[in-house]
Enzyme design. Sequence first.
Site, short mmCIF file in Angstrom:
data_model
loop_
_atom_site.label_atom_id
_atom_site.label_comp_id
_atom_site.label_asym_id
_atom_site.label_seq_id
_atom_site.Cartn_x
_atom_site.Cartn_y
_atom_site.Cartn_z
N ASP A 19 28.52 105.08 -26.78
CA ASP A 19 29.85 104.59 -27.17
C ASP A 19 30.21 103.26 -26.52
O ASP A 19 31.38 102.98 -26.25
CB ASP A 19 30.94 105.64 -26.83
CG ASP A 19 30.61 106.99 -27.41
OD1 ASP A 19 30.13 107.01 -28.56
OD2 ASP A 19 30.81 108.01 -26.72
N LYS A 22 27.79 99.41 -29.45
CA LYS A 22 26.52 98.82 -29.93
C LYS A 22 26.65 98.40 -31.40
O LYS A 22 26.10 97.38 -31.82
CB LYS A 22 25.37 99.83 -29.80
CG LYS A 22 25.03 100.20 -28.38
CD LYS A 22 23.95 101.25 -28.30
CE LYS A 22 24.36 102.63 -28.74
NZ LYS A 22 25.35 103.30 -27.89
N ASN A 44 24.17 112.49 -34.45
CA ASN A 44 25.00 112.62 -33.24
C ASN A 44 25.64 111.27 -32.92
O ASN A 44 26.67 111.20 -32.26
CB ASN A 44 24.18 113.15 -32.04
CG ASN A 44 22.86 112.42 -31.82
OD1 ASN A 44 22.44 111.63 -32.66
ND2 ASN A 44 22.19 112.70 -30.71
N GLY A 46 27.59 107.64 -33.66
CA GLY A 46 28.68 107.19 -34.52
C GLY A 46 28.93 105.73 -34.21
O GLY A 46 29.50 105.41 -33.18
N HIS A 47 28.45 104.85 -35.08
CA HIS A 47 28.58 103.42 -34.83
C HIS A 47 29.70 102.84 -35.70
O HIS A 47 29.59 102.84 -36.92
CB HIS A 47 27.24 102.72 -35.07
CG HIS A 47 26.19 103.13 -34.07
ND1 HIS A 47 24.88 102.73 -34.13
CD2 HIS A 47 26.28 103.90 -32.96
CE1 HIS A 47 24.22 103.25 -33.10
NE2 HIS A 47 25.05 103.97 -32.40
N THR A 135 26.91 117.53 -29.64
CA THR A 135 27.69 117.22 -30.85
C THR A 135 27.54 118.34 -31.90
O THR A 135 28.14 118.26 -32.96
CB THR A 135 27.23 115.89 -31.47
OG1 THR A 135 25.83 116.01 -31.78
CG2 THR A 135 27.44 114.72 -30.54
N ARG A 149 5.38 121.17 -32.66
CA ARG A 149 4.49 120.89 -33.80
C ARG A 149 4.71 121.84 -34.97
O ARG A 149 3.80 122.22 -35.69
CB ARG A 149 3.02 120.87 -33.36
CG ARG A 149 2.75 119.68 -32.48
CD ARG A 149 1.60 119.86 -31.59
NE ARG A 149 1.87 120.86 -30.58
CZ ARG A 149 1.02 121.18 -29.62
NH1 ARG A 149 -0.13 120.60 -29.55
NH2 ARG A 149 1.34 122.09 -28.71
N GLN A 223 23.22 106.42 -28.62
CA GLN A 223 23.54 106.99 -27.30
C GLN A 223 23.38 105.92 -26.20
O GLN A 223 23.70 104.78 -26.45
CB GLN A 223 22.68 108.24 -27.03
CG GLN A 223 23.02 109.43 -27.93
CD GLN A 223 22.25 109.45 -29.23
OE1 GLN A 223 21.05 109.27 -29.23
NE2 GLN A 223 22.93 109.65 -30.33
N THR A 300 32.59 113.29 -33.24
CA THR A 300 33.24 114.61 -33.11
C THR A 300 34.74 114.52 -32.91
O THR A 300 35.43 115.53 -32.97
CB THR A 300 32.65 115.37 -31.91
OG1 THR A 300 32.87 114.57 -30.74
CG2 THR A 300 31.17 115.64 -32.08
N ARG A 302 36.15 114.10 -30.19
CA ARG A 302 36.52 114.62 -28.87
C ARG A 302 37.06 113.49 -27.98
O ARG A 302 36.56 112.37 -28.05
CB ARG A 302 35.29 115.23 -28.17
CG ARG A 302 34.79 116.49 -28.79
CD ARG A 302 33.54 116.99 -28.07
NE ARG A 302 32.39 116.11 -28.28
CZ ARG A 302 31.22 116.28 -27.69
NH1 ARG A 302 31.04 117.26 -26.83
NH2 ARG A 302 30.22 115.46 -27.95
N SER A 415 32.59 90.78 -25.80
CA SER A 415 33.47 90.97 -26.96
C SER A 415 34.80 91.52 -26.48
O SER A 415 34.88 92.21 -25.47
CB SER A 415 32.83 91.88 -27.99
OG SER A 415 32.88 93.21 -27.56
P1 IMP Z 1 23.40 116.02 -28.63
O1 IMP Z 1 22.79 114.67 -28.72
O2 IMP Z 1 24.29 116.36 -29.79
O3 IMP Z 1 22.39 117.09 -28.34
O4 IMP Z 1 24.39 116.02 -27.35
C1 IMP Z 1 23.91 115.89 -26.01
C2 IMP Z 1 24.85 115.02 -25.19
O5 IMP Z 1 24.81 113.68 -25.67
C3 IMP Z 1 26.31 115.43 -25.26
O6 IMP Z 1 26.91 115.16 -24.02
C4 IMP Z 1 26.89 114.52 -26.32
O7 IMP Z 1 28.27 114.32 -26.18
C5 IMP Z 1 26.13 113.24 -26.00
N1 IMP Z 1 25.99 112.34 -27.15
C6 IMP Z 1 25.16 112.48 -28.20
N2 IMP Z 1 25.30 111.44 -29.04
C7 IMP Z 1 26.21 110.64 -28.50
C8 IMP Z 1 26.76 109.38 -28.88
O8 IMP Z 1 26.40 108.78 -29.90
N3 IMP Z 1 27.69 108.85 -28.05
C9 IMP Z 1 28.08 109.46 -26.90
N4 IMP Z 1 27.59 110.62 -26.49
C10 IMP Z 1 26.66 111.22 -27.28
#
Ligand code: IMP
Length: 431
Positions: A19, A22, A44, A46-47, A135, A149, A223, A300, A302, A415
């Site tokens: 977050d 990027k 997972n 979100g850009h 997520t 595998r 991430q 999400t 959150r 930025s």
């Molecule tokens: P997962 O990738 O859904 O398995 O989540 C594992 C951890 O990575 C959790 O703490 C998520 O909140 C965090 N996470 C996964 N994707 C993102 C993202 O794009 N931004 C921020 N946190 C992420």
Amino acid sequence: MAAEKVGHGIVVVGGQWGDEGKGRIVDCLAEKSDMTVRFHGGNNAGHSLHFDTTSLVLHLIPCGIVRPNNVSVIGNGVVIDPEVLLQEMDDLRCLGIRCSPENLKISRHAHVILPIHKQLDQHRENNSKNSLGTTKRGIGPCYEDKIARLGIRISDLIAPSLLKTKLERLLEYHGDLDKGELTRLHNQFLTLGDLLKPFMCDTGDFVEGALKKGARVLFEGAQGALLDVDHGSYPYVTSSNCVAAQASIGSGIGPKWLKEVLIVTKAYCTRVGDGPFLTELDQKSQEIFRDKGNEFGATTGRPRRCGWLDLPALKYAAQINGATGIVITKFDILAGLGPIKVAIGYRSSTGEPITFKQAMDCALSGDHWEVEYQEFKPMDQVPESIRNFDELPASFRQMCGLIEREVGVPIIMVSYGKERGQEIMLKEKCF
Ligand code: IMP
């Protein structure tokens, strides 16, 4: 003999817990690039992008898709939920953004997220003993099956008999083999395969071919370094490697093409999900950041946890990524908040200086640790438009000096807003 025109790769990765912004940086660089490649993770991510009057969040498709001359590639390292991908394509088309086999290529070797992966992820998260704050998109279980595998790959979706055998084996492995369900899944995923077939591609060959012809290729990380499965705050991490080296593995090209590695960091820090966060603020201060910076998960929704910028963590992120440049986003959010703090070191319970990794281990094992901060004067309001470094607020300029000294990597871009154009390039290098 005339010199061959050779392309290069620029990797854009998160320097924190994701977050970092990027997406908007990739969007900016994509204007002068030929191709953008996603190389790990899945929906997972979100850009968020904002341009003209459009706001959108991309979860799987690279941000380069919104630039007319940029080809988007989803590499082999990505895990794909086919329904989410097809929906994202439709949503883009509704906005008038082209999304065709000419400008979107999907690796035949990317792995497929199945309903069982989402069910497993949700089941674990709903049982508080195992939860990590994921997520719940099935990312971890899908990567688990890849490593075991047993995974289903995108190319399997157009091979009916192979798909049946693999689905059967997978469901049996999960103790969930029901003949009726197998037939239903088989039909469902063959239909999805038909829809995805025109986009399927040997993306490694495709990207390498373009690089050999002189293309400028962006590799869009998802991430962040501190969520990397090997180098992050394990077990509170995602299930893929988020660092720059993965750009090579997850797209099928050799590392020699990766010429620049940009780590993106906010001027403060956020984290969604569970796990240690060493510079986390008290709840009241977090809310101020959250409101001002709209710190809610793009996937999400959150609320994100908020804290001060952590320089030892950023230095670690720069090291494991081999960063050649730093990009700082959202420094405008610090304006009007009072004195600004930046973490510059850690100490153990006995007062000994310790590294970020040691402090993280203390936090994970419940031992005592302390953060040392450097304080900066409150930041004045940030002008709507800034053209050069001297126009930046004084305390932010001082912060930049500290960041470059501590991390040992130049800041190449900052930025200060979500709109295109609200960024300044501090070093041109090859950008
Ligand atoms: P997962 O990738 O859904 O398995 O989540 C594992 C951890 O990575 C959790 O703490 C998520 O909140 C965090 N996470 C996964 N994707 C993102 C993202 O794009 N931004 C921020 N946190 C992420």
